[in-house]
Scaffold this motif. Structure first.
Motif, short mmCIF file in Angstrom:
data_model
loop_
_atom_site.label_atom_id
_atom_site.label_comp_id
_atom_site.label_asym_id
_atom_site.label_seq_id
_atom_site.Cartn_x
_atom_site.Cartn_y
_atom_site.Cartn_z
N HIS A 5 0.82 -1.20 0.00
CA HIS A 5 0.00 0.00 0.00
C HIS A 5 0.86 1.26 0.00
CE1 HIS A 5 -3.80 -2.06 1.86
NE2 HIS A 5 -3.44 -2.55 0.70
N ILE A 7 0.14 5.34 0.79
CA ILE A 7 -0.87 6.14 1.46
C ILE A 7 -0.94 7.52 0.81
CG2 ILE A 7 -1.63 7.04 3.68
CD1 ILE A 7 -1.46 3.98 3.49
N THR A 460 -6.54 4.44 1.42
CA THR A 460 -5.24 3.84 1.13
C THR A 460 -5.20 3.50 -0.35
OG1 THR A 460 -5.04 2.87 3.33
CG2 THR A 460 -3.72 1.88 1.58
#
Length: 497
Positions: A5, A7, A460
């Motif tokens: 991920h 952000i 996210t």
């Protein structure tokens, strides 16, 4: 998945995935019927702000459309040509409703227009024998041309064309890249196509000769190009072959961002046509995006191909096509019909218009591709993995109506090879690409997969790709922008580096 991920704030994420601007689409194999009609099969629509090819001070809307997927450069003896019984159209629309405001119709000449019928050759041996150095010269046998009709469409509530602004006749089409002996201007001494022109002066002559200024400051072009779409489509549709998202141990960059994918379009050409439209001729309308402050001004863009209602095949005579035009294919945003619309509606989508696209909303809001990723990638046969498979209003806001929206108040966008260009568009910090439009080089597959994986909240951002990060040919940085077509005599170009 969590380890991949990146952000971003919700606003930045939505800007990355939902803004409007220059635009395009990509759909090489989208529906059963059009699969059987390759010359009418649209592959890509590019639309973005730039400058006129011969005047850097004049801002224009560039629209370039490609058809005929998987065109083999070495497919002699006839080589690829535009269908002479089809109507190829660039449509400008209201950006919110999808209703057409202007149409640019291209109609191409038949292969019977040759200098020498008593030869097996189509692009060599006209009335002379030797290389083709000028479009239509004595050595070029078949020289395809086209008529361009520009029409303004009646305002909402009215029907039919308002008027034909003009018709430009017998405009030249660039010839195919047969090879270094027949079309040397395209190639280097080794027979490889030369591409990547940064100025109109160093664009190859066979491409440049087909750039046609017409009326009202509009410029047109048509001819073969290298297929500028790049993706490991074969691996994607093989239930996500592991090479698609393999990270080689580097998860910080996201899934499928480390190379190792195989470009299924490497070495292929397409047929392309396009226009440069002066900003002063556009009729921009206000459109709103809930994730971008303020109201934008611009137009929508999509392409369509139509054929005559009836074609009669006759023994010993050419087919006879007649009757009104019937739309057989259309294309706006990348991948909508190909990846989101279900099999039962794919052909119907191609026959309908963007102004009626609410009937396909369910496919954007409930994307099967998210279900399939959950089922295959996360081994969840119920499809209830981490990707949201319902309620995807975020995708509907991008894809419906299926026109690409271009903010015509922006300046020229960055292009591949220029400092600051990023194939991931907003995700990579470059405000000029899809879904803020699509330029040649925008990695629409990675951007689309990232959208599917990250929405609808985007708190996210999960960067997901196919491990193919670049095209196999350099793009030109001047009109018509797409790369020089691969040479027909360059053997094994799809397997060699």
């Amino acid at each position: 998945m969590k380890s991949s991920h990146k952000i971003l704030t919700p606003l930045a994420a939505f800007c990355a995935l939902s803004v409007a601007g220059p635009a395009s689409g990509s759909s090489h194999s989208d529906a059963p019927l059009i699969k059987q009609d390759p010359q009418a099969n649209l592959t890509d629509v590019y639309a973005f702000m730039g400058t006129r090819y011969d005047n850097p001070a004049a801002q224009v809307l560039n629209v370039i459309v490609s058809v005929r997927p998987f065109s083999d450069p070495g497919d002699g003896v006839i080589y690829e040509r535009f269908a002479d019984d089809a109507l190829y159209t660039i449509n400008l629309t209201d950006p919110t409703t999808g209703k057409v405001t202007y149409s640019f119709d291209f109609e191409f000449s038949p292969i019977t227009d040759v200098k020498n019928e008593n030869t097996i050759l189509s692009y060599g041996r006209g009335t002379g024998v030797g290389p083709i150095t000028t479009i239509g010269d004595a050595n070029q046998n078949f020289t395809q041309t086209y008529d361009l009709t520009v029409s303004e469409v009646r305002p909402p509530g009215k029907s039919g064309k308002l008027r034909e602004n003009f018709v430009a006749k017998a405009l030249p089409v660039s010839p195919p890249n047969v090879g270094k002996r027949t079309t040397p201007a395209y190639n280097d001494a080794n027979g490889k196509a030369v591409s990547g022109a940064t100025t109109i002066a160093n664009l190859d002559s066979l491409t440049k000769q087909a750039i046609s200024p017409v009326s009202d400051g509009i410029v047109a072009w048509a001819g073969p190009r290298e297929d500028g779409f790049y993706a490991d489509t074969p691996g994607i549709f093989d239930f996500l072959d592991p090479r698609i998202i393999n990270n080689n141990g580097n998860s910080a960059d996201g899934l499928g961002q480390d190379g190792g994918g195989q470009d299924g379009f490497k070495g292929f050409n397409v047929l392309s046509f396009g226009v440069q439209i002066p900003v002063a001729l556009l009729k921009p309308a206000a459109f709103d995006n809930p994730f971008i402050p303020g109201v934008q001004q611009g137009v929508g863009v999509y392409a369509s191909v139509s054929r005559h209602a009836t074609t009669t095949r006759r023994t010993g005579a050419p087919p006879n096509s007649r009757g009104g035009w019937v739309q057989v294919n259309r294309l706006g945003n990348p991948l909508f019909n190909e990846v989101l619309v279900a099999l039962k509606d794919k052909d119907r989508y191609n026959a309908t218009d963007p102004k009626d696209d609410e009937q396909y909303r369910k496919y954007a809001e409930n994307p099967e591709v998210a279900f399939l990723i959950n089922a295959v990638l996360f081994a969840d046969p119920e499809g209830d993995g981490p990707l949201a498979i319902t309620g995807r209003t975020d995708l509907a806001s991008v894809f419906l109506p299926d026109v690409v929206r271009v903010d015509t108040t922006t300046g020229p966008v960055l292009l591949p090879g220029q400092a600051g260009f990023n194939r991931l568009s907003f995700i990579g910090g470059d405000a000029g690409g899809w879904p803020n439009g699509r330029r040649p080089g925008d990695d629409v597959v990675d951007i689309a997969l990232t959208a599917v994986a990250s929405g609808p909240a985007y708190t996210t951002i999960t960067v997901v790709g196919d491990n193919v990060a670049a095209n196999d040919q350099l793009y030109n940085q001047v009109f018509p922008y797409l790369g020089t077509p691969h040479a027909g005599s360059a053997v094994n170009q799809r397997t060699k580096p």
